[in-house]
Design a protein around this motif. Structure first.
Motif, PDB file in Angstrom:
ATOM      1  N   MET A   1       0.821  -1.192   0.000  1.00 41.91           N
ATOM      2  CA  MET A   1       0.000   0.000   0.000  1.00 41.91           C
ATOM      3  C   MET A   1       0.866   1.258   0.000  1.00 41.91           C
ATOM      4  SD  MET A   1      -2.902   1.421  -0.297  1.00 41.91           S
ATOM      5  CE  MET A   1      -3.834  -0.065  -0.464  1.00 41.91           C
ATOM      6  N   LEU A   2       1.967   1.233   0.750  1.00 40.10           N
ATOM      7  CA  LEU A   2       2.864   2.385   0.778  1.00 40.10           C
ATOM      8  C   LEU A   2       3.423   2.659  -0.614  1.00 40.10           C
ATOM      9  CD1 LEU A   2       4.334   4.550   2.423  1.00 40.10           C
ATOM     10  CD2 LEU A   2       6.128   2.865   2.869  1.00 40.10           C
ATOM     11  N   ALA A   3       3.847   1.612  -1.308  1.00 40.92           N
ATOM     12  CA  ALA A   3       4.361   1.772  -2.668  1.00 40.92           C
ATOM     13  C   ALA A   3       3.279   2.346  -3.575  1.00 40.92           C
ATOM     14  CB  ALA A   3       4.849   0.424  -3.200  1.00 40.92           C
ATOM     15  N   PHE A   4       2.051   1.864  -3.445  1.00 51.35           N
ATOM     16  CA  PHE A   4       0.949   2.365  -4.264  1.00 51.35           C
ATOM     17  C   PHE A   4       0.756   3.864  -4.073  1.00 51.35           C
ATOM     18  CE2 PHE A   4      -3.490   3.703  -4.368  1.00 51.35           C
ATOM     19  CZ  PHE A   4      -3.783   3.492  -5.710  1.00 51.35           C
ATOM     20  N   VAL A   5       0.803   4.331  -2.835  1.00 52.23           N
ATOM     21  CA  VAL A   5       0.609   5.758  -2.555  1.00 52.23           C
ATOM     22  C   VAL A   5       1.650   6.590  -3.293  1.00 52.23           C
ATOM     23  CG1 VAL A   5       0.723   7.532  -0.753  1.00 52.23           C
ATOM     24  CG2 VAL A   5      -0.556   5.430  -0.340  1.00 52.23           C
ATOM     25  N   HIS A   9       0.688   8.973  -6.440  1.00 52.17           N
ATOM     26  CA  HIS A   9       0.850  10.424  -6.272  1.00 52.17           C
ATOM     27  C   HIS A   9       1.974  10.979  -7.146  1.00 52.17           C
ATOM     28  CE1 HIS A   9      -2.046  11.667  -3.220  1.00 52.17           C
ATOM     29  NE2 HIS A   9      -1.985  10.398  -2.838  1.00 52.17           N
ATOM     30  N   GLY A  10       2.893  10.147  -7.546  1.00 49.00           N
ATOM     31  CA  GLY A  10       3.904  10.598  -8.495  1.00 49.00           C
ATOM     32  C   GLY A  10       3.392  10.584  -9.923  1.00 49.00           C
ATOM     33  N   LEU A  11       2.624   9.563 -10.244  1.00 52.34           N
ATOM     34  CA  LEU A  11       2.161   9.363 -11.612  1.00 52.34           C
ATOM     35  C   LEU A  11       0.971  10.245 -11.985  1.00 52.34           C
ATOM     36  CD1 LEU A  11       2.841   7.548 -14.042  1.00 52.34           C
ATOM     37  CD2 LEU A  11       1.189   5.912 -13.162  1.00 52.34           C
ATOM     38  N   GLY A  50       8.453   4.578  -4.929  1.00 54.59           N
ATOM     39  CA  GLY A  50       7.418   3.557  -4.791  1.00 54.59           C
ATOM     40  C   GLY A  50       7.859   2.209  -5.335  1.00 54.59           C
ATOM     41  N   LEU A  51       8.548   2.226  -6.470  1.00 55.76           N
ATOM     42  CA  LEU A  51       9.043   0.969  -7.048  1.00 55.76           C
ATOM     43  C   LEU A  51      10.118   0.339  -6.167  1.00 55.76           C
ATOM     44  CD1 LEU A  51       9.159   1.967 -10.824  1.00 55.76           C
ATOM     45  CD2 LEU A  51       7.506   0.436  -9.688  1.00 55.76           C
ATOM     46  N   ASN A  95      -0.744  12.723   4.477  1.00 54.15           N
ATOM     47  CA  ASN A  95       0.632  12.416   4.889  1.00 54.15           C
ATOM     48  C   ASN A  95       0.720  11.710   6.235  1.00 54.15           C
ATOM     49  OD1 ASN A  95       1.054  14.000   2.604  1.00 54.15           O
ATOM     50  ND2 ASN A  95       2.910  14.905   3.438  1.00 54.15           N
ATOM     51  N   LEU A  96      -0.078  12.126   7.205  1.00 53.80           N
ATOM     52  CA  LEU A  96       0.033  11.506   8.530  1.00 53.80           C
ATOM     53  C   LEU A  96      -0.327  10.022   8.528  1.00 53.80           C
ATOM     54  CD1 LEU A  96      -1.099  14.347  10.963  1.00 53.80           C
ATOM     55  CD2 LEU A  96       1.217  13.597  10.367  1.00 53.80           C
ATOM     56  N   PRO A  97      -1.419   9.591   7.872  1.00 55.68           N
ATOM     57  CA  PRO A  97      -1.673   8.142   7.829  1.00 55.68           C
ATOM     58  C   PRO A  97      -0.592   7.361   7.083  1.00 55.68           C
ATOM     59  CG  PRO A  97      -3.665   9.354   7.291  1.00 55.68           C
ATOM     60  CD  PRO A  97      -2.554  10.348   7.326  1.00 55.68           C
ATOM     61  N   VAL A  98      -0.050   7.946   6.008  1.00 54.48           N
ATOM     62  CA  VAL A  98       1.005   7.256   5.263  1.00 54.48           C
ATOM     63  C   VAL A  98       2.291   7.235   6.089  1.00 54.48           C
ATOM     64  CG1 VAL A  98       2.332   7.235   3.117  1.00 54.48           C
ATOM     65  CG2 VAL A  98      -0.092   7.824   3.065  1.00 54.48           C
ATOM     66  N   LEU A  99       2.541   8.287   6.839  1.00 56.23           N
ATOM     67  CA  LEU A  99       3.693   8.304   7.749  1.00 56.23           C
ATOM     68  C   LEU A  99       3.542   7.210   8.806  1.00 56.23           C
ATOM     69  CD1 LEU A  99       6.332   9.606   8.642  1.00 56.23           C
ATOM     70  CD2 LEU A  99       4.990  11.250   9.948  1.00 56.23           C
TER      71      LEU A  99
END
Length: 114
Positions: A1-5, A9-11, A50-51, A95-99
């Motif tokens: 899930m972290l990689a997906f985020v 968000h980059g793509l 992410g990759l 950002n806080l949940p992903v952190l």
């Protein structure tokens, strides 16, 4: 899930469909940077991060880098574009949940190594 985020968000808002909010954040620093160049470069870096997270290369270092990046971005927005902190889907609520996810991954990896 972290990689997906990070890949998403980059793509999506930086490489495929440059978001006006992304442009606003770059321009808010007042450094005269071209958001049409900086945002896609940042997007490419996010996709790469992410990759790296997804592949598991370099252990937990990409996750740690992601965590520092999230904290840095949150601080950047608070300094240069604080009005974005109260918008829908703002850096606080994203950002806080992903952190926290970064912290959980690092904790789980550390306990798995023990």
């Amino acid at each position: 899930m972290l990689a997906f985020v990070f890949i998403y968000h980059g793509l999506v808002p930086k490489l495929l469909f440059l978001s006006p909010v992304e442009v606003q954040m770059v321009e808010a620093a007042g450094l005269g940077l071209n958001a049409q160049v900086i945002s896609p470069l940042a997007g490419a870096a996010e996709v790469l991060l992410g990759l790296l997270i997804l592949s598991g290369w370099f252990g937990r270092w990409p996750v740690v880098a992601a965590g520092f990046g999230l904290v840095g971005l949150l601080g950047y927005v608070a300094l240069f574009a604080p009005m974005l902190l109260i918008e829908a889907f703002n850096p606080v609520s994203t950002n806080l949940p992903v952190l926290l996810l970064c912290l959980l991954i690092c904790h789980l990896e550390r306990t798995a190594d023990s």
